[in-house]
Design a protein around this motif. Structure first.
Motif, PDB file in Angstrom:
ATOM      1  N   GLN A   5       0.829  -1.190   0.000  1.00 46.35           N
ATOM      2  CA  GLN A   5       0.000   0.000   0.000  1.00 46.35           C
ATOM      3  C   GLN A   5       0.871   1.250   0.000  1.00 46.35           C
ATOM      4  OE1 GLN A   5      -2.666  -0.169   3.273  1.00 46.35           O
ATOM      5  NE2 GLN A   5      -3.886  -1.813   2.413  1.00 46.35           N
ATOM      6  N   VAL A   6       0.374   2.294  -0.647  1.00 41.12           N
ATOM      7  CA  VAL A   6       1.071   3.575  -0.692  1.00 41.12           C
ATOM      8  C   VAL A   6       0.767   4.321   0.604  1.00 41.12           C
ATOM      9  CG1 VAL A   6       1.276   5.751  -1.935  1.00 41.12           C
ATOM     10  CG2 VAL A   6       0.874   3.639  -3.188  1.00 41.12           C
ATOM     11  N   PRO A   7       1.786   4.834   1.296  1.00 36.43           N
ATOM     12  CA  PRO A   7       1.531   5.573   2.536  1.00 36.43           C
ATOM     13  C   PRO A   7       0.685   6.825   2.275  1.00 36.43           C
ATOM     14  CG  PRO A   7       3.865   5.109   2.281  1.00 36.43           C
ATOM     15  CD  PRO A   7       3.192   4.714   1.008  1.00 36.43           C
ATOM     16  N   VAL A   8      -0.181   7.138   3.226  1.00 39.25           N
ATOM     17  CA  VAL A   8      -1.096   8.269   3.091  1.00 39.25           C
ATOM     18  C   VAL A   8      -0.321   9.582   2.986  1.00 39.25           C
ATOM     19  CG1 VAL A   8      -2.942   9.541   4.245  1.00 39.25           C
ATOM     20  CG2 VAL A   8      -2.927   7.055   4.284  1.00 39.25           C
ATOM     21  N   HIS A   9       0.775   9.709   3.735  1.00 36.92           N
ATOM     22  CA  HIS A   9       1.547  10.959   3.683  1.00 36.92           C
ATOM     23  C   HIS A   9       2.117  11.198   2.302  1.00 36.92           C
ATOM     24  CE1 HIS A   9       5.720   9.546   3.406  1.00 36.92           C
ATOM     25  NE2 HIS A   9       5.241   8.475   3.985  1.00 36.92           N
ATOM     26  N   LEU A  10       2.467  10.141   1.597  1.00 34.70           N
ATOM     27  CA  LEU A  10       3.003  10.282   0.242  1.00 34.70           C
ATOM     28  C   LEU A  10       1.926  10.790  -0.719  1.00 34.70           C
ATOM     29  CD1 LEU A  10       5.434   9.890  -1.609  1.00 34.70           C
ATOM     30  CD2 LEU A  10       4.657   7.553  -1.971  1.00 34.70           C
ATOM     31  N   ILE A  11       0.706  10.331  -0.536  1.00 36.22           N
ATOM     32  CA  ILE A  11      -0.405  10.784  -1.379  1.00 36.22           C
ATOM     33  C   ILE A  11      -0.668  12.268  -1.147  1.00 36.22           C
ATOM     34  CG2 ILE A  11      -2.882  10.538  -1.806  1.00 36.22           C
ATOM     35  CD1 ILE A  11      -2.518   7.549  -1.088  1.00 36.22           C
ATOM     36  N   PHE A  12      -0.766  12.681   0.129  1.00 34.85           N
ATOM     37  CA  PHE A  12      -1.020  14.080   0.437  1.00 34.85           C
ATOM     38  C   PHE A  12       0.122  14.974  -0.053  1.00 34.85           C
ATOM     39  CE2 PHE A  12      -4.162  12.598   3.583  1.00 34.85           C
ATOM     40  CZ  PHE A  12      -5.204  13.429   3.228  1.00 34.85           C
ATOM     41  N   THR A  13       1.354  14.543   0.139  1.00 39.53           N
ATOM     42  CA  THR A  13       2.501  15.331  -0.301  1.00 39.53           C
ATOM     43  C   THR A  13       2.496  15.499  -1.813  1.00 39.53           C
ATOM     44  OG1 THR A  13       3.776  14.509   1.578  1.00 39.53           O
ATOM     45  CG2 THR A  13       5.017  15.482  -0.233  1.00 39.53           C
ATOM     46  N   SER A  14       2.189  14.438  -2.533  1.00 40.60           N
ATOM     47  CA  SER A  14       2.125  14.511  -3.997  1.00 40.60           C
ATOM     48  C   SER A  14       1.026  15.462  -4.451  1.00 40.60           C
ATOM     49  CB  SER A  14       1.866  13.126  -4.585  1.00 40.60           C
ATOM     50  OG  SER A  14       2.878  12.237  -4.218  1.00 40.60           O
ATOM     51  N   ILE A  15      -0.116  15.394  -3.788  1.00 40.95           N
ATOM     52  CA  ILE A  15      -1.232  16.283  -4.149  1.00 40.95           C
ATOM     53  C   ILE A  15      -0.854  17.737  -3.904  1.00 40.95           C
ATOM     54  CG2 ILE A  15      -3.568  16.978  -3.473  1.00 40.95           C
ATOM     55  CD1 ILE A  15      -4.162  13.981  -3.070  1.00 40.95           C
ATOM     56  N   TYR A  16      -0.224  18.027  -2.767  1.00 40.87           N
ATOM     57  CA  TYR A  16       0.187  19.403  -2.473  1.00 40.87           C
ATOM     58  C   TYR A  16       1.178  19.920  -3.509  1.00 40.87           C
ATOM     59  CZ  TYR A  16      -1.982  19.108   2.149  1.00 40.87           C
ATOM     60  OH  TYR A  16      -2.872  18.986   3.178  1.00 40.87           O
ATOM     61  N   PHE A  17       2.154  19.105  -3.886  1.00 42.75           N
ATOM     62  CA  PHE A  17       3.144  19.548  -4.861  1.00 42.75           C
ATOM     63  C   PHE A  17       2.524  19.768  -6.238  1.00 42.75           C
ATOM     64  CE2 PHE A  17       6.742  17.504  -2.252  1.00 42.75           C
ATOM     65  CZ  PHE A  17       6.916  18.677  -1.550  1.00 42.75           C
ATOM     66  N   LEU A  58       5.512  19.933   5.597  1.00 41.83           N
ATOM     67  CA  LEU A  58       5.026  19.611   6.933  1.00 41.83           C
ATOM     68  C   LEU A  58       4.612  18.148   7.021  1.00 41.83           C
ATOM     69  CD1 LEU A  58       4.225  20.684   9.754  1.00 41.83           C
ATOM     70  CD2 LEU A  58       1.966  21.139   8.793  1.00 41.83           C
ATOM     71  N   HIS A  59       3.957  17.638   5.990  1.00 46.84           N
ATOM     72  CA  HIS A  59       3.591  16.219   5.972  1.00 46.84           C
ATOM     73  C   HIS A  59       4.831  15.336   6.037  1.00 46.84           C
ATOM     74  CE1 HIS A  59      -0.654  15.194   5.565  1.00 46.84           C
ATOM     75  NE2 HIS A  59      -0.808  16.403   5.062  1.00 46.84           N
ATOM     76  N   ILE A  60       5.853  15.684   5.264  1.00 52.30           N
ATOM     77  CA  ILE A  60       7.088  14.896   5.282  1.00 52.30           C
ATOM     78  C   ILE A  60       7.732  14.956   6.657  1.00 52.30           C
ATOM     79  CG2 ILE A  60       9.430  14.759   4.349  1.00 52.30           C
ATOM     80  CD1 ILE A  60       8.234  15.757   1.678  1.00 52.30           C
ATOM     81  N   PHE A  61       7.794  16.151   7.243  1.00 52.51           N
ATOM     82  CA  PHE A  61       8.399  16.324   8.568  1.00 52.51           C
ATOM     83  C   PHE A  61       7.655  15.515   9.629  1.00 52.51           C
ATOM     84  CE2 PHE A  61       8.263  18.656  12.623  1.00 52.51           C
ATOM     85  CZ  PHE A  61       9.602  18.524  12.997  1.00 52.51           C
ATOM     86  N   LEU A  62       6.331  15.599   9.632  1.00 54.96           N
ATOM     87  CA  LEU A  62       5.551  14.867  10.634  1.00 54.96           C
ATOM     88  C   LEU A  62       5.672  13.361  10.458  1.00 54.96           C
ATOM     89  CD1 LEU A  62       2.348  17.075  10.833  1.00 54.96           C
ATOM     90  CD2 LEU A  62       4.224  16.926  12.482  1.00 54.96           C
ATOM     91  N   HIS A  63       5.749  12.915   9.221  1.00 57.53           N
ATOM     92  CA  HIS A  63       5.934  11.482   8.989  1.00 57.53           C
ATOM     93  C   HIS A  63       7.294  11.017   9.496  1.00 57.53           C
ATOM     94  CE1 HIS A  63       5.691   7.568   7.201  1.00 57.53           C
ATOM     95  NE2 HIS A  63       6.828   7.791   6.573  1.00 57.53           N
ATOM     96  N   GLN A  64       8.335  11.777   9.198  1.00 58.67           N
ATOM     97  CA  GLN A  64       9.670  11.409   9.677  1.00 58.67           C
ATOM     98  C   GLN A  64       9.725  11.403  11.201  1.00 58.67           C
ATOM     99  OE1 GLN A  64      12.215  10.294   7.932  1.00 58.67           O
ATOM    100  NE2 GLN A  64      11.057  10.476   6.044  1.00 58.67           N
TER     101      GLN A  64
END
Length: 71
Positions: A5-17, A58-64
């Motif tokens: 499964q694709v992580p949710v944070h990756l989906i949100f980060t891609s959408i924001y970019f 922020l999504h990347i930071f919170l995930h890390q």
């Protein structure tokens, strides 16, 4: 067959970019010129693009940070 499964944070980060790039697209039918001086899809284009990029970061930071706490 693996079910990865694709992580949710990756989906949100891609959408924001993607949305940050979309806000910068020139559009002749726009009602007002953007702050960059041309008619763009979003009249607040540089500000909205920076906000969307910040949300992606922020999504990347919170995930890390959550990964670091879980280990």
């Amino acid at each position: 067959m693996t079910n990865k499964q694709v992580p949710v944070h990756l989906i949100f980060t891609s959408i924001y970019f993607v949305l940050a790039v979309v806000t910068l697209i020139p559009m002749e039918t726009a009602s007002k010129a953007s702050l960059l001086g041309y008619k763009a899809l979003c009249s607040f284009s540089p500000i909205s693009a920076v906000i969307l990029l910040a949300l992606g970061g922020l999504h990347i930071f919170l995930h890390q940070r959550s990964l670091a706490k879980s280990t």
